[in-house]
Enzyme design. Structure first.
Site, mmCIF file in Angstrom:
data_model
loop_
_atom_site.group_PDB
_atom_site.id
_atom_site.type_symbol
_atom_site.label_atom_id
_atom_site.label_comp_id
_atom_site.label_asym_id
_atom_site.label_seq_id
_atom_site.Cartn_x
_atom_site.Cartn_y
_atom_site.Cartn_z
ATOM 1 N N CYS A 37 -4.909 -0.109 -7.342
ATOM 2 C CA CYS A 37 -3.818 -0.481 -6.430
ATOM 3 C C CYS A 37 -3.761 -1.980 -6.192
ATOM 4 O O CYS A 37 -2.680 -2.591 -6.234
ATOM 5 C CB CYS A 37 -3.946 0.280 -5.113
ATOM 6 S SG CYS A 37 -5.413 -0.109 -4.127
ATOM 7 N N TYR A 88 -9.424 0.861 -5.568
ATOM 8 C CA TYR A 88 -9.030 -0.534 -5.388
ATOM 9 C C TYR A 88 -8.947 -1.284 -6.715
ATOM 10 O O TYR A 88 -8.308 -2.334 -6.796
ATOM 11 C CB TYR A 88 -10.000 -1.213 -4.432
ATOM 12 C CG TYR A 88 -9.697 -0.919 -2.982
ATOM 13 C CD1 TYR A 88 -9.522 -1.939 -2.061
ATOM 14 C CD2 TYR A 88 -9.569 0.392 -2.519
ATOM 15 C CE1 TYR A 88 -9.229 -1.665 -0.732
ATOM 16 C CE2 TYR A 88 -9.286 0.677 -1.208
ATOM 17 C CZ TYR A 88 -9.112 -0.358 -0.313
ATOM 18 O OH TYR A 88 -8.817 -0.082 0.998
ATOM 19 N N CYS A 114 0.847 -1.190 0.000
ATOM 20 C CA CYS A 114 0.000 0.000 0.000
ATOM 21 C C CYS A 114 0.884 1.242 0.000
ATOM 22 O O CYS A 114 1.705 1.420 0.891
ATOM 23 C CB CYS A 114 -0.905 -0.005 1.222
ATOM 24 S SG CYS A 114 -1.948 1.466 1.334
ATOM 25 N N GLU A 135 -0.762 0.895 9.540
ATOM 26 C CA GLU A 135 -1.994 1.529 9.982
ATOM 27 C C GLU A 135 -1.856 2.002 11.428
ATOM 28 O O GLU A 135 -1.027 1.481 12.173
ATOM 29 C CB GLU A 135 -3.176 0.543 9.887
ATOM 30 C CG GLU A 135 -3.616 0.246 8.480
ATOM 31 C CD GLU A 135 -2.660 -0.664 7.732
ATOM 32 O OE1 GLU A 135 -2.046 -1.532 8.377
ATOM 33 O OE2 GLU A 135 -2.508 -0.495 6.524
ATOM 34 N N GLU A 195 -7.061 -6.119 3.585
ATOM 35 C CA GLU A 195 -7.533 -4.779 3.238
ATOM 36 C C GLU A 195 -8.514 -4.838 2.079
ATOM 37 O O GLU A 195 -9.391 -3.975 1.957
ATOM 38 C CB GLU A 195 -6.353 -3.874 2.895
ATOM 39 C CG GLU A 195 -6.751 -2.410 2.805
ATOM 40 C CD GLU A 195 -5.606 -1.503 2.410
ATOM 41 O OE1 GLU A 195 -5.490 -0.433 2.997
ATOM 42 O OE2 GLU A 195 -4.833 -1.878 1.510
ATOM 43 N N CYS A 255 -3.564 7.312 -1.826
ATOM 44 C CA CYS A 255 -4.860 7.273 -2.506
ATOM 45 C C CYS A 255 -5.965 7.905 -1.662
ATOM 46 O O CYS A 255 -6.816 8.622 -2.172
ATOM 47 C CB CYS A 255 -5.246 5.837 -2.825
ATOM 48 S SG CYS A 255 -4.006 4.924 -3.750
ATOM 49 N N THR A 279 -4.438 4.145 7.314
ATOM 50 C CA THR A 279 -3.289 3.717 6.533
ATOM 51 C C THR A 279 -2.467 4.930 6.116
ATOM 52 O O THR A 279 -2.974 5.840 5.485
ATOM 53 C CB THR A 279 -3.743 2.949 5.281
ATOM 54 O OG1 THR A 279 -4.613 1.894 5.687
ATOM 55 C CG2 THR A 279 -2.572 2.363 4.534
ATOM 56 N N HIS A 326 -12.909 5.963 -3.342
ATOM 57 C CA HIS A 326 -11.945 5.035 -2.750
ATOM 58 C C HIS A 326 -12.191 3.605 -3.229
ATOM 59 O O HIS A 326 -11.252 2.817 -3.350
ATOM 60 C CB HIS A 326 -11.998 5.124 -1.230
ATOM 61 C CG HIS A 326 -10.706 4.768 -0.582
ATOM 62 N ND1 HIS A 326 -9.485 5.196 -1.063
ATOM 63 C CD2 HIS A 326 -10.416 3.989 0.510
ATOM 64 C CE1 HIS A 326 -8.513 4.717 -0.298
ATOM 65 N NE2 HIS A 326 -9.057 3.980 0.650
#
Length: 483
Positions: free
Chosen positions: A299, A296, A100, A257, A447, A104, A191, A292
């Protein structure tokens, strides 16, 4: 300065006075901490890639505010092409880090707050959009990493924010002054907060009038007085303290996180983007979640590319690459991964212009994208573990492999194909372990389930936006039903 180099980013974080706690201790030097540094390196890659000529078309763009070249992670989407380039950029970053890369959520927060403040101002005569434009320009000019903070601890999920036994379980305004507000509460599962210059806070649910104090959005520096962070544990995280690049699987990159606590933090008026306008809290939550969930589709696909590649390498090192069932499993992994990418591109291509002028993805397709993300990476990971074999989780440590007495024994008995050294075979197996079971599972597998909302959150939005009545009307028309 509109673009920082990776090294400049690292030095900028070194100057921050972040209050970070981990394993019961305050971390005095988070930049060089061996557990935290891989996550910093992942963010650093977003700056490094923007300096490379071959990637500048994806990693950089032009600010619609200043006309300057900026990092795309600080951009406000001006077209469906911008939305698609966002997904392509995220896939690239995932490919380069297998982790990660954390920026983002800030980008998605920027775009959600941008359009919501505009529409809030139109209705209520507030000046939040003007505040936010000034803040956004500041972030763009300084190429800042911003943590978007939405998730509250929530306490009893059956109760509204104002009805909680402990009123701090949702972040709230506890005092209003002539020069700003005082906020108290926490944001969970954040995160990248330990690697962020700023934190942009948003409400976590749609509010009603009784929850006005909880309908708040604002931005403050991550090292503002009253903010501290408690780092979450990850599987295999203390391996990073052992000095073995082999045993951690992904020696350079990772994610991290933390819980952010806001202990009576002051927010000046010019940094406030919502204060009591509960009727716009739902819009902000819905738009941020949509952006968001689109993310995904980029990423996780990039990290999936690395996992698929690692599985293929493991098959070669095991001497099984030519087996038909191995080929079929790799094909299935590619099919699932590219399906996720299709969803990310589709919801971007179907984006529309908001009243403020920026572009919003197709919310239905973005939720379909994330719903698939809650499933397909689990199957990709399962197939990777299948291909790798049980040795992925029973292999000895690097110290054993390097030991003068037992090392040669392990070299002999853990050998795969004859021309590949055993330690090279172990490296690829550890990478697969890292992505499926270890620290990076937080940035990929787990995640994929809970990031950007749990599976049920997407199903609620799909039900809301799926337009079932229209589909019923289509069927009735075809069947000549007049009732």
């Amino acid at each position: 300065m509109a673009l920082m180099t990776g090294d400049q980013y690292v030095e900028s974080m070194r100057k921050m006075n972040l209050q970070i706690y981990m394993f019961g201790e305050k971390i005095e030097n988070p930049v060089d901490n061996p557990i935290l540094r891989p996550s910093l390196n992942s963010v650093k890659m977003t700056y490094d890639l923007a300096q490379m000529p071959e990637y500048q078309g994806l990693m950089t763009t032009t600010s619609h505010i200043t006309g300057e070249t900026i990092n795309r992670f600080t951009h406000i989407h001006q077209s469906t092409e911008d939305l698609k380039n966002k997904v392509k950029m995220q896939r690239l970053c995932g490919q380069k880090t297998a982790a990660c890369f954390q920026r983002c959520v800030g980008m998605d927060s920027f775009n959600a707050v941008y359009s919501t403040t505009y529409e809030c101002d139109q209705k209520h005569g507030t000046s939040y959009h003007k505040n936010f434009l000034k803040y956004l320009e500041y972030c763009q000019k300084n190429d800042l990493t911003v943590d978007g903070a939405m998730t509250d601890p929530k306490g009893d999920r059956g109760l509204a924010p104002h009805a909680q036994a402990d009123p701090d379980l949702y972040l709230r305004v506890v005092e209003r002054r002539s020069d700003g507000i005082i906020v108290r509460g926490a944001k969970a599962h954040q995160t990248g907060i330990v690697n962020s210059h700023e934190v942009l806070v948003m409400p976590t649910v749609s509010m009603r009038e009784a929850d006005q104090d909880y309908a708040v959005a604002f931005a403050v520096p991550s090292d503002a007085k009253g903010i501290y962070m408690i780092v979450g544990r990850q599987s295999c995280d203390t391996r990073k303290l052992e000095g073995s690049s082999l045993d951690v699987g992904n020696p350079d990159f990772g994610g991290m996180e933390a819980l952010i606590v806001f202990d009576d933090v002051f927010v000046p008026n010019e940094r406030i983007f919502m204060d009591g306008e509960y009727d716009f809290s739902g819009m902000l939550v819905e738009r941020f979640a949509g952006y968001h969930r689109q993310s995904y589709g980029g990423c996780k696909v990039g990290v999936g590319d690395v996992l698929i590649g690692a599985s293929a390498v493991a098959a070669e090192f095991n001497g099984a690459a030519k087996a038909s069932h191995i080929k079929d499993k790799l094909i299935e992994m590619i099919h699932l991964n590219e399906t996720l990418y299709c969803c990310g591109i589709a919801c971007s291509s179907e984006g529309t212009e908001t009243a403020s002028g920026n572009y919003l993805i197709n919310l239905l397709l973005a939720n379909v994208c994330k719903q698939n993300i809650t499933r397909f990476p689990y199957e990709i990971a399962r197939l990777a573990e299948d291909i790798a074999g049980g040795i992925m989780v029973t292999a000895p440590s690097e110290k054993d492999l390097r030991d003068p007495k037992i090392g040669p024994v392990l070299e002999k008995y853990f050998k795969g194909v004859a021309d590949v050294p055993t330690i090279e075979r172990m490296k690829i197996l550890r990478l697969i372990e890292n992505l499926t079971l270890g620290s990076a599972a937080v940035g990929y597998r787990t995640e994929s389930m809970h990031g950007a909302g749990s599976p049920q959150a997407q199903r609620i939005m799909i039900a809301r936006q799926g337009n079932l009545e229209e589909k019923k009307a289509l069927a009735k028309a075809i069947a000549h039903i007049e009732v």
